[in-house]
Design a protein around this motif. Structure first.
Motif, PDB file in Angstrom:
ATOM      1  N   THR A  98       0.837  -1.191   0.000  1.00  0.00           N
ATOM      2  CA  THR A  98       0.000   0.000   0.000  1.00  0.00           C
ATOM      3  C   THR A  98       0.873   1.242   0.000  1.00  0.00           C
ATOM      4  OG1 THR A  98      -1.891   1.091   1.051  1.00  0.00           O
ATOM      5  CG2 THR A  98      -0.234   0.165   2.520  1.00  0.00           C
ATOM      6  N   VAL A  99       0.311   2.351  -0.403  1.00  0.00           N
ATOM      7  CA  VAL A  99       1.026   3.621  -0.434  1.00  0.00           C
ATOM      8  C   VAL A  99       1.286   4.073   1.002  1.00  0.00           C
ATOM      9  CG1 VAL A  99       0.887   6.029  -1.187  1.00  0.00           C
ATOM     10  CG2 VAL A  99      -0.049   4.210  -2.640  1.00  0.00           C
ATOM     11  N   SER A 100       2.488   4.571   1.244  1.00  0.00           N
ATOM     12  CA  SER A 100       2.859   4.980   2.597  1.00  0.00           C
ATOM     13  C   SER A 100       2.127   6.254   3.027  1.00  0.00           C
ATOM     14  CB  SER A 100       4.370   5.200   2.699  1.00  0.00           C
ATOM     15  OG  SER A 100       4.741   6.387   2.029  1.00  0.00           O
ATOM     16  N   GLY A 101       1.960   6.385   4.328  1.00  0.00           N
ATOM     17  CA  GLY A 101       1.320   7.567   4.905  1.00  0.00           C
ATOM     18  C   GLY A 101       2.037   8.859   4.559  1.00  0.00           C
ATOM     19  N   PRO A 102       3.388   8.896   4.629  1.00  0.00           N
ATOM     20  CA  PRO A 102       4.078  10.129   4.267  1.00  0.00           C
ATOM     21  C   PRO A 102       3.806  10.592   2.830  1.00  0.00           C
ATOM     22  CG  PRO A 102       5.518   8.753   5.563  1.00  0.00           C
ATOM     23  CD  PRO A 102       4.290   7.922   5.265  1.00  0.00           C
ATOM     24  N   VAL A 103       3.593   9.656   1.909  1.00  0.00           N
ATOM     25  CA  VAL A 103       3.260  10.038   0.532  1.00  0.00           C
ATOM     26  C   VAL A 103       1.887  10.705   0.490  1.00  0.00           C
ATOM     27  CG1 VAL A 103       2.709   9.148  -1.779  1.00  0.00           C
ATOM     28  CG2 VAL A 103       4.738   8.330  -0.557  1.00  0.00           C
ATOM     29  N   LEU A 104       0.930  10.146   1.214  1.00  0.00           N
ATOM     30  CA  LEU A 104      -0.411  10.740   1.260  1.00  0.00           C
ATOM     31  C   LEU A 104      -0.361  12.127   1.896  1.00  0.00           C
ATOM     32  CD1 LEU A 104      -2.422   7.556   2.280  1.00  0.00           C
ATOM     33  CD2 LEU A 104      -2.329   8.620   0.022  1.00  0.00           C
ATOM     34  N   MET A 105       0.408  12.254   2.971  1.00  0.00           N
ATOM     35  CA  MET A 105       0.520  13.560   3.638  1.00  0.00           C
ATOM     36  C   MET A 105       1.200  14.582   2.730  1.00  0.00           C
ATOM     37  SD  MET A 105       1.259  12.536   7.582  1.00  0.00           S
ATOM     38  CE  MET A 105       0.745  14.107   8.262  1.00  0.00           C
ATOM     39  N   ALA A 106       2.244  14.168   2.027  1.00  0.00           N
ATOM     40  CA  ALA A 106       2.934  15.081   1.120  1.00  0.00           C
ATOM     41  C   ALA A 106       2.005  15.548   0.004  1.00  0.00           C
ATOM     42  CB  ALA A 106       4.175  14.412   0.534  1.00  0.00           C
ATOM     43  N   THR A 107       1.209  14.642  -0.523  1.00  0.00           N
ATOM     44  CA  THR A 107       0.272  14.996  -1.590  1.00  0.00           C
ATOM     45  C   THR A 107      -0.743  16.014  -1.092  1.00  0.00           C
ATOM     46  OG1 THR A 107       0.560  12.792  -2.540  1.00  0.00           O
ATOM     47  CG2 THR A 107      -1.323  14.072  -3.315  1.00  0.00           C
ATOM     48  N   ALA A 108      -1.269  15.795   0.109  1.00  0.00           N
ATOM     49  CA  ALA A 108      -2.219  16.747   0.694  1.00  0.00           C
ATOM     50  C   ALA A 108      -1.566  18.105   0.896  1.00  0.00           C
ATOM     51  CB  ALA A 108      -2.758  16.206   2.017  1.00  0.00           C
ATOM     52  N   ASP A 109      -0.334  18.110   1.393  1.00  0.00           N
ATOM     53  CA  ASP A 109       0.389  19.356   1.656  1.00  0.00           C
ATOM     54  C   ASP A 109       0.629  20.136   0.370  1.00  0.00           C
ATOM     55  OD1 ASP A 109       1.593  21.079   3.554  1.00  0.00           O
ATOM     56  OD2 ASP A 109       3.566  20.236   3.161  1.00  0.00           O
ATOM     57  N   VAL A 110       1.048  19.451  -0.679  1.00  0.00           N
ATOM     58  CA  VAL A 110       1.280  20.124  -1.961  1.00  0.00           C
ATOM     59  C   VAL A 110      -0.034  20.664  -2.524  1.00  0.00           C
ATOM     60  CG1 VAL A 110       2.027  19.801  -4.367  1.00  0.00           C
ATOM     61  CG2 VAL A 110       3.389  18.854  -2.494  1.00  0.00           C
ATOM     62  N   ALA A 111      -1.105  19.909  -2.424  1.00  0.00           N
ATOM     63  CA  ALA A 111      -2.401  20.373  -2.936  1.00  0.00           C
ATOM     64  C   ALA A 111      -2.831  21.664  -2.234  1.00  0.00           C
ATOM     65  CB  ALA A 111      -3.459  19.284  -2.763  1.00  0.00           C
ATOM     66  N   LEU A 112      -2.648  21.716  -0.922  1.00  0.00           N
ATOM     67  CA  LEU A 112      -2.975  22.933  -0.171  1.00  0.00           C
ATOM     68  C   LEU A 112      -2.121  24.108  -0.636  1.00  0.00           C
ATOM     69  CD1 LEU A 112      -3.388  21.376   3.352  1.00  0.00           C
ATOM     70  CD2 LEU A 112      -5.008  22.986   2.345  1.00  0.00           C
ATOM     71  N   TYR A 113      -0.824  23.882  -0.745  1.00  0.00           N
ATOM     72  CA  TYR A 113       0.109  24.927  -1.157  1.00  0.00           C
ATOM     73  C   TYR A 113      -0.267  25.470  -2.535  1.00  0.00           C
ATOM     74  CZ  TYR A 113       4.876  27.009  -1.384  1.00  0.00           C
ATOM     75  OH  TYR A 113       5.965  27.846  -1.441  1.00  0.00           O
ATOM     76  N   VAL A 114      -0.549  24.577  -3.476  1.00  0.00           N
ATOM     77  CA  VAL A 114      -0.917  24.981  -4.832  1.00  0.00           C
ATOM     78  C   VAL A 114      -2.209  25.801  -4.821  1.00  0.00           C
ATOM     79  CG1 VAL A 114      -1.673  24.117  -7.095  1.00  0.00           C
ATOM     80  CG2 VAL A 114       0.327  23.109  -5.960  1.00  0.00           C
ATOM     81  N   ALA A 115      -3.207  25.351  -4.067  1.00  0.00           N
ATOM     82  CA  ALA A 115      -4.482  26.077  -4.007  1.00  0.00           C
ATOM     83  C   ALA A 115      -4.285  27.493  -3.471  1.00  0.00           C
ATOM     84  CB  ALA A 115      -5.482  25.313  -3.144  1.00  0.00           C
ATOM     85  N   ILE A 116      -3.450  27.620  -2.447  1.00  0.00           N
ATOM     86  CA  ILE A 116      -3.207  28.937  -1.853  1.00  0.00           C
ATOM     87  C   ILE A 116      -2.446  29.834  -2.832  1.00  0.00           C
ATOM     88  CG2 ILE A 116      -2.020  30.172   0.012  1.00  0.00           C
ATOM     89  CD1 ILE A 116      -2.620  27.564   1.725  1.00  0.00           C
ATOM     90  N   LEU A 117      -1.370  29.309  -3.437  1.00  0.00           N
ATOM     91  CA  LEU A 117      -0.591  30.117  -4.379  1.00  0.00           C
ATOM     92  C   LEU A 117      -1.428  30.547  -5.576  1.00  0.00           C
ATOM     93  CD1 LEU A 117       2.903  28.346  -4.399  1.00  0.00           C
ATOM     94  CD2 LEU A 117       2.091  30.223  -2.942  1.00  0.00           C
ATOM     95  N   ALA A 118      -2.373  29.718  -5.976  1.00  0.00           N
ATOM     96  CA  ALA A 118      -3.245  30.090  -7.091  1.00  0.00           C
ATOM     97  C   ALA A 118      -4.076  31.319  -6.757  1.00  0.00           C
ATOM     98  CB  ALA A 118      -4.156  28.923  -7.464  1.00  0.00           C
ATOM     99  N   GLU A 119      -4.339  31.529  -5.468  1.00  0.00           N
ATOM    100  CA  GLU A 119      -5.147  32.680  -5.050  1.00  0.00           C
ATOM    101  C   GLU A 119      -4.312  33.908  -4.716  1.00  0.00           C
ATOM    102  OE1 GLU A 119      -8.495  32.636  -5.282  1.00  0.00           O
ATOM    103  OE2 GLU A 119      -8.188  30.620  -6.085  1.00  0.00           O
ATOM    104  N   ILE A 120      -3.150  33.719  -4.070  1.00  0.00           N
ATOM    105  CA  ILE A 120      -2.366  34.873  -3.582  1.00  0.00           C
ATOM    106  C   ILE A 120      -1.137  35.159  -4.423  1.00  0.00           C
ATOM    107  CG2 ILE A 120      -3.172  34.489  -1.218  1.00  0.00           C
ATOM    108  CD1 ILE A 120      -0.304  33.492  -0.544  1.00  0.00           C
ATOM    109  N   GLY A 121      -0.803  34.288  -5.361  1.00  0.00           N
ATOM    110  CA  GLY A 121       0.410  34.445  -6.144  1.00  0.00           C
ATOM    111  C   GLY A 121       1.550  33.650  -5.530  1.00  0.00           C
TER     112      GLY A 121
END
Length: 136
Positions: free
Chosen positions: A47-70
Motif C-alpha cells: 500500500t502507499v505509505s502515509g508520508p506520501v499521502l501527507m505530502a500529496t495533501a500538503d502540496v495540494a494545499l500549497y498549490v491552491a493557496i498560491l493560485a489565489e495569492i500568487g
C-alpha cells in the motif's frame, strides 16, 4: 495577484525538484495534484505509505493557496491533520483534490480528499492550515 497553474508548476519544479507531485488544476479556491507511485512509495503490505499521502495533501494545499495569492514562497504549513480511510491502490497515482475553506490575510485553511487515480473512493482526508507572510 493570483498565479496560474503553469506558473505554480514551474515554481514547484524549480524550488522542490524532489517532489513527485504534478499540478493538474489550480484556481477557483482549489487545486488538484497527482503523486506518482512506484516501489519507493510503498510500504509493507503493498500500500502507499502515509508520508506520501501527507505530502500529496500538503502540496495540494500549497498549490491552491498560491493560485489565489500568487507565488509567495514563504507561505508555510502550520498544521496538517489527516485521516487514513482505506488502502490506496499500489499501482495508481494518488490524486489530491483541495478546496480552500478560508483564505485570510495571514492564515489559510483547506481540506484535501485523496483517492487512487481511476477510483472514486476516498483513501484519506486531510485538513491543513498555512501561515501567509506579509506580501505585496
Amino acid at each position: 495577484m493570483p498565479a496560474t497553474k503553469e506558473e505554480i508548476a514551474a515554481f514547484i519544479a524549480r524550488e522542490f525538484p524532489q517532489t513527485k507531485c504534478a499540478v493538474l488544476e489550480a484556481g477557483n479556491s482549489g487545486a488538484t495534484v497527482a503523486h506518482e507511485i512506484g516501489p519507493a512509495e510503498l510500504r509493507p503490505g503493498g500500500t502507499v505509505s502515509g508520508p506520501v499521502l501527507m505530502a500529496t495533501a500538503d502540496v495540494a494545499l500549497y498549490v491552491a493557496i498560491l493560485a489565489e495569492i500568487g507565488i509567495v514562497p514563504l507561505t508555510v504549513t502550520t498544521s496538517l491533520n489527516i485521516n487514513f480511510l482505506r488502502k490506496p491502490a499500489a499501482s495508481a497515482r494518488i490524486i489530491g483534490v483541495c478546496k480552500l475553506i478560508k483564505l485570510g490575510r495571514t492564515l489559510a485553511v483547506g481540506e484535501v480528499s485523496l483517492h487512487s487515480e481511476g477510483r472514486s473512493e476516498i483513501v484519506a482526508h486531510a485538513v491543513g492550515t498555512y501561515a501567509i507572510p506579509a506580501h505585496g
